[in-house]
Write a protein that holds these residues in place. Structure first.
Motif: not given
Length: 296
Positions: A227-233, A270-274
């Motif tokens: 998975y990939v997610v964008e977030m703060t420190g 969070a979203y799934p990726v290959e």
């Protein structure tokens, strides 16, 4: 193909290769593992440079221990540090190594050498001494000499070390061109070199074979788990306690985080990726053992 059965190698009490069983088919085969995993030792055994305590190895049907000379004639080898013959010229080195490989003297040998120097863009440097070459040129020369006498087995130990991105791309294209009727073993820690050239890989961990087979089968192990997610420190610190973090990229004051988990572990956004080979290698090398321990 190459068949290895029950291979054991130790230096004194230090067991370097432990009961290795593997088959290496025609094509480009990638060998991965950290420093000290046993990759270079395995390469040296296959090139008959060093011996081993027990086990059987066959190279294209020839027993390595019984017929080392015959196996040696099949091999082109680039060691990890190709830095010999400092006061010889590029052409002199190629000519000397061609002689060792029993390439006939005269026109045929010269054509073989010239073709390889042209292929690796070294013809204009053929009269230069090795000590005057850049690191990239030396590495290209090292790769070129492996192809003298058209070997059936080519063994490359860290072949792209010292190459810039364009030279690395050229190397990959060249290796793909010549791999059809050969076995090429590519031992490296640069995973992108493996993912762009190899169909099959082996992963050595602390002297044992952790995985051997197609890259696609290894990727299948972690399908729907990356998975990939964008977030703060601050969120990143908390995330590290919940999942296995695979990679982190900084984006302004936020982070793009690639992680492995079951579903998305409840991580908002969070979203799934290959999965890619780097993910699969990280899983096989660092995570799998921990998961097995936790399930005991």
């Amino acid at each position: 193909m190459i068949k290895i059965e029950n291979l054991m190698k130790a230096y004194g009490r230090n067991l370097v290769l432990n009961n290795i069983d593997m088959e290496i088919p025609k094509g480009i085969y990638g060998l991965l593992g950290e420093n000290g995993a046993g990759k270079t030792t395995l390469m040296k055994i296959l090139t008959t440079t060093i011996g081993y305590q027990s086990g059987d190895i066959e190279v294209f049907g020839v027993n390595l221990k019984k017929n080392p000379e015959e196996v040696r004639r099949m091999i082109g080898y680039l060691p990890q540090d190709f830095d010999f013959f400092q006061n010889s010229t590029v052409y002199e080195v190629m000519d000397y190594l061609a002689g060792l490989k029993k390439v006939s003297k005269g026109k045929a040998r010269k054509e073989n050498i010239d073709t390889l120097l042209e292929k690796f863009k070294l013809m204009e440097h053929k009269n230069k001494k090795i000590k005057s070459l850049s690191g990239g040129m030396k590495q290209r020369l090292g790769i070129a000499q492996t192809l003298l006498a058209n070997p059936k087995l080519i063994i490359l130990d860290e072949p792209t070390a010292g190459l810039d991105p364009m030279q690395r791309l050229y190397f990959r294209n060249t290796i793909n061109e010549i791999s059809e009727d050969k076995i090429i073993i590519l031992s490296t820690h640069i995973i992108s070199d493996i993912s762009s050239t190899c169909e099959n890989i082996g992963i050595l961990k602390e002297g044992s074979l952790s995985y051997n087979g197609p890259i696609d089968s290894l990727l299948e192990k972690i399908k729907n788990r990356v998975y990939v997610v964008e977030m703060t420190g601050k969120q990143l610190t908390e995330l590290g306690h919940k999942v296995y973090i695979l990679s982190i990229q900084r984006k302004a004051e936020r982070f793009i985080v690639r992680f492995m988990g079951d579903c998305n572990n409840g991580i908002e956004g969070a979203y799934p990726v290959e999965p890619i080979l780097e993910d699969a290698y990280f899983y096989q090398y660092y995570i799998l053992g921990k998961e097995l321990e936790n399930n005991v």
